[in-house]
Structure formats: C-alpha cells, structure tokens
Enzyme design. Structure first.
Site, PDB file in Angstrom:
ATOM      1  N   ASP A 331       0.843  -1.195   0.000  1.00 27.11           N
ATOM      2  CA  ASP A 331       0.000   0.000   0.000  1.00 27.11           C
ATOM      3  C   ASP A 331       0.881   1.249   0.000  1.00 27.11           C
ATOM      4  OD1 ASP A 331      -2.378  -1.702   0.607  1.00 27.11           O
ATOM      5  OD2 ASP A 331      -1.349  -1.930   2.543  1.00 27.11           O
ATOM      6  N   ASP A 355      -1.394  -2.171  -4.301  1.00 31.34           N
ATOM      7  CA  ASP A 355      -2.548  -2.619  -3.527  1.00 31.34           C
ATOM      8  C   ASP A 355      -3.444  -1.410  -3.241  1.00 31.34           C
ATOM      9  OD1 ASP A 355      -4.099  -4.608  -2.281  1.00 31.34           O
ATOM     10  OD2 ASP A 355      -3.120  -4.324  -0.353  1.00 31.34           O
ATOM     11  N   ASP A 356      -3.528  -0.941  -2.021  1.00 29.79           N
ATOM     12  CA  ASP A 356      -4.413   0.172  -1.666  1.00 29.79           C
ATOM     13  C   ASP A 356      -3.627   1.468  -1.461  1.00 29.79           C
ATOM     14  OD1 ASP A 356      -6.841  -1.459  -1.429  1.00 29.79           O
ATOM     15  OD2 ASP A 356      -5.850  -2.306   0.341  1.00 29.79           O
ATOM     16  N   ASP A 359      -4.458   1.773   3.878  1.00 36.20           N
ATOM     17  CA  ASP A 359      -4.959   0.476   4.343  1.00 36.20           C
ATOM     18  C   ASP A 359      -4.996   0.476   5.870  1.00 36.20           C
ATOM     19  OD1 ASP A 359      -5.646  -2.119   4.831  1.00 36.20           O
ATOM     20  OD2 ASP A 359      -4.046  -3.021   3.636  1.00 36.20           O
ATOM     21  N   LYS A 400      -9.058   1.976   2.254  1.00 34.78           N
ATOM     22  CA  LYS A 400      -9.619   0.747   2.807  1.00 34.78           C
ATOM     23  C   LYS A 400      -9.588   0.861   4.325  1.00 34.78           C
ATOM     24  CE  LYS A 400      -7.411  -3.283   2.759  1.00 34.78           C
ATOM     25  NZ  LYS A 400      -6.744  -4.461   2.155  1.00 34.78           N
TER      26      LYS A 400
END
Length: 519
Positions: A331, A355-356, A359, A400
């Site tokens: 992330d 990914d994010d 997070d 997220k």
C-alpha cells in the site's frame, strides 16, 4: 478525465536553513516553497530555471503577497537579493515591507519571459534574530513569480553544538560537522535528545535497515530532528536488500522525532516502519519499496497494545509505486494491524501503489486498532503502477478502512479518491461508527463509496462518475450527493484534469481543470 500530476516528488523536499560552520557567512537563501515562507497563491514548477523545487506564483490581486522569515545575527544593514521572473510586458510593482514597515516600492519590470529570472538587489535594515520581509503587490496583476530571497548580513556563524551533518561519503568516525560529515547510522547513535541531524543531498546506499531504536527519544517539547539539508534531496536507497519482511528501510522505534524532506526507496519491505510515539513525518517520499511505503505497526512481534505506535503525524508526504512480488500487500500508507490511538495523516498523497492507497486493516488475531484520522488527502490510481503495469490480486482501493468485522471509529474527512482500481472509500467490514465527511469520490472502477455495514455517519460527501451505484449503510442525510446512476450538481466543480501540489506551508492544493479547490 485524464490525470496529470503537477509536481515531481523532489518538489516536496523542503527543509529549514542550516547554519554554516565558522567562516564569513555566505548569503543565506530562503526558498519561496520552504516553510515558514508564505505564498498567497500556489507553489508551481512549470517555468524552468528556478532554484529549489518551485517558485511562488501569487494570485493576480492586490494583497496576494509573498513573505519570508529571515534571520540576522545582529542588528544592522543587510544586502537583500530577490530573484524573480515577469513574463508579461509591464511591471508588477510591489511594496517592500520589512518588519511591518514599508520601505519602498519595487518596480519588478518585465524580464522577457517567465523562464528569464533576474535578481533585484538592495539593502535593508534588520533586527537581531527573526525578521519578516513581505512583497505586497500594488496592482491587481499581482507579483512576478518569486523564486527566493538571499540575505547577506555579514559576520560569522557557528553551528549549534547539538547539530550533526551526514553525507553519502561521510565516515563513521568523522566529526559530524558540515566540512567533516559523518554517516547516518553514526549520527543517529550520537545525536543528543532534541538535537538535529542534517542530511546532505545524494544517494545513501544501505543493505541493512537503518534503525532509530526504542528509547532513543527526543523530548516532548523538543523533538530530535532528522532533516534534509535545505535545497537538497537525500535519498535512502535499499536496493541491495532482498524482498523479505525483515528488510525494512528506515525503522523508527524511537519517540519524539521529526523527520523531514527525505526519500526512502527500494527497501525489501516497508520503506519506513513507524513504530514509536509522538513523531512527525513531514515532506517525505516513500517509493518503489517491496511492501507498503510507510507502515505504522509495532516494531517487535508480540509487543502489547500499549506499545503500539500512537500520537504520530504524517504530513505533506507522498507514497507511490510500492509493489510486492505477489501484488497483494504493498500500500501507499498502511496504519494497520497493530496501531495505537491518535495517529493522523494530513495533506498526504498516495498514488499508483499495487494494492491500496491507505490500508487500515484489522484482523481477529490482533483485534481492533486505535482510531486513525485521515484528512485533506488524496488517493489516485492505486492498483496500477505509474508505468501502467498491474500484478497479482491487490485490492486496489483508495481508502480501505477495516477488516474482519472489527469496529473502529476512524475519522475520514475532506479527502479525494480518484480513479482507483476498485472502490474509492470502502468500509472493508469495519462495523464501527466512523465519521465520513466532506469527501469526494470520482471515477473509481467499482464504487466511489462502498459501506455495506456498520453505523458510520456520512455528511457532505460527493460522488461523481462512479463505476456503479454507491452502497451506504449508516447515518446519511441530505447533505451527501451519492451516485445512483447520474451526477449531482456538485460534480460540475470536478471536471477536467486533476493536478496537485503543496503550498509553502505544506497544505495540499488540488485543482480540477485548473480550478483550485478543496474537497
């Protein structure tokens, strides 16, 4: 809408001015983009030839001033140089105000082009200590572009006794002065609590984690400082590390540190692991690391919850293009798993991580984390790297906010999620009562807002061009404009390409189609 980033990462790296070793003091340069300078406008970098990482592009109005705080060792007359460019055909006069007194009006004549920089030199009276120099435009055309001011007050200077200097070619046994710099690891072991380490520009190559150990702390009223030398960009490069969860770049286990203006790249795991308490991470860049760029989590496995990182501020910082080999874990910013209370992300940008963007994951094994505040920040393009590549099964969200049905009451306000690969903002099974207010989601692949459970409070949020209808469970009133097949009236403000930069005081400035706005 096509996304264009307005500044390069190096443009973030503004530090404070160091004090030279004993000698006749050379002119001291104060960049317009470096706090505590004030620019009533924006810090731009679209006209070449400037010094540092940008220049002050003042608003076209009277009162849109630029101000510098400068220092003098003793009262007297100093030589002032003002570097500027005026690409119009007429002058842009401005009052020169020193410590609140208008001394004269400077004409700031046309220089022929915005890339043609020139310096106006004059003398001004200064007090001993801190002084303010303000350039105040007298017409609605505003100021010319202002690059920096230089002040030559004469005399000699001495470095503070608790200041150490490091450089890529420094030695462990060196004195740590500006002329005889030491290494970063040696300086960390030697700096006094509340002291300062200045990192000269260049690339520092490390194969082992650089650690600020627990107990190696600053003071509650005087943090230990690890700062980039003004106008220079130190890069901590860990490309010699293999991909492994033990191979962090910079591990901050100490408390009351202030880290500013450095780049951390290509670590075998996190670029920065922030595990201490009451630290400030400012104007840093974490990039190309093989797990999350900057992660908040405990330093030692099994550490109890009262030792989890708390009270930290990450501000005016960027994390991008972090990617692990599986494409599932890296992330931009990751305050997750083992995080204490009171951590804040402000004016941060997370983009193009595999990914994010952000997070805040929790899991049953470790239980709830402390509530995190994310405010005035931006997440875009996550799930796809800047070169357009994708890998693995990353989640690809902008923000997220949980995991495994554990309730944590995070605060998420005044943020933007733009064209991320899945959701813009998602509860991710956080069943708590989060405060989600005044955020904007635009063009995220699946949903701009995805909250299928919990009792979160939604106020003033705006959703435009969502991949599908937003899902909202919780306390949502009519102040929100969620997407259910068409844009609301507020979406007209978010047309055109997105650009971003940091103002001189560190605030994140976002524009859509050239229009400056806040979320």
């Amino acid at each position: 809408m096509r996304l264009t980033s307005a500044i390069a990462c190096a443009g973030l790296l503004a530090g404070t001015l160091a004090v030279a070793p004993p000698a006749h003091a050379a002119p001291t340069r104060y960049e317009a983009e470096t706090a505590p300078a004030v620019c009533e406008g924006s810090i731009d970098n679209d006209h070449t030839g400037y010094s540092g990482s940008g220049f002050c592009n003042g608003d076209n109005s009277t009162g849109a001033y630029a101000q510098f705080t400068v220092n003098a060792g003793a009262a007297g007359t100093a030589t002032l140089g003002i570097r500027h460019a005026n690409g119009t055909t007429s002058g842009r006069p401005a009052g020169l105000i020193v410590n609140g007194t208008t001394l004269q009006t400077l004409p700031f004549a046309a220089t022929g082009a915005w890339t043609s920089w020139t310096t106006t030199t004059l003398t001004v009276p200064l007090n001993a200590g801190s002084n303010t120099i303000r350039l105040d435009p007298t017409t609605s055309n505003g100021l010319p572009n202002i690059d920096y001011v230089e002040v030559d007050a004469g005399g000699t200077t001495q470095p503070p006794a608790d200041t150490l200097y490091v450089a890529p070619g420094g030695g462990d046994g060196a004195a740590g002065t500006e002329s005889d710099p030491t290494t970063l690891t040696s300086a960390i072991s030697r700096v006094a609590p509340g002291g300062t380490i200045y990192m000269r520009g260049g690339t520092y190559r490390h194969a082992q984690t650089v650690t600020i150990a627990p107990g190696d702390d600053g003071l509650p009223g005087d943090r230990t400082e690890l700062f980039a030398y003004p106008g220079e960009t130190p890069v901590l490069n860990f490309s010699a590390q293999s991909e492994d969860s033990a191979n962090r770049g910079l591990a901050v286990g100490g408390s009351y540190w202030h880290i500013r203006g450095i780049v951390v790249e290509r670590a075998g795991d996190n670029g920065i692991l922030l595990a201490g308490h009451n630290n400030v991470i400012e104007r840093t860049v974490t990039r190309f690391n093989r797990d999350s760029g900057l992660q908040l989590s405990r330093l030692v496995a099994g550490a109890p919850a009262d030792q989890w990182p708390s009270g930290n501020l990450v501000v005016s910082s960027v994390s991008h293009d972090n990617a692990d080999s599986d494409g599932e874990d890296a992330d931009g910013f990751a305050p997750k798993l083992t995080v204490g209370p009171g951590n804040v992300f402000r004016y941060t940008v997370s983009h193009n991580n595999i990914d994010d963007g952000y997070d805040l994951y929790t899991k049953d094994d470790t239980g709830p984390i402390g509530a995190v505040t994310i405010e005035d920040s931006l997440a875009y393009g996550n799930g796809t790297l800047s070169d357009g590549s994708q890998a693995g099964d990353g989640d690809r969200n902008g923000y997220k906010l949980g995991g495994e049905d554990i309730g944590v009451n995070h605060v998420v306000r005044r943020n933007i999620a733009y064209e991320n690969g899945k959701h813009g903002f998602t509860y991710n099974r956080n069943l708590g009562r989060m405060t989600v207010s005044d955020n904007v989601g635009i063009g995220n692949e699946e949903r701009n807002f995805n909250f299928d459970g919990g009792s979160s409070v939604f106020r003033g949020n705006t959703s435009c061009d969502s991949g599908s209808n937003d899902r909202i469970i919780g306390d949502a009133d009519g102040s929100n404009q969620f997407w259910s097949g068409s844009n609301g009236s507020r979406c007209s403000a978010y047309g055109g390409s997105l650009s971003w930069s940091f103002a001189s005081d560190g605030r994140l400035v976002v524009t859509f189609g050239g229009r400056r706005l806040t979320p």
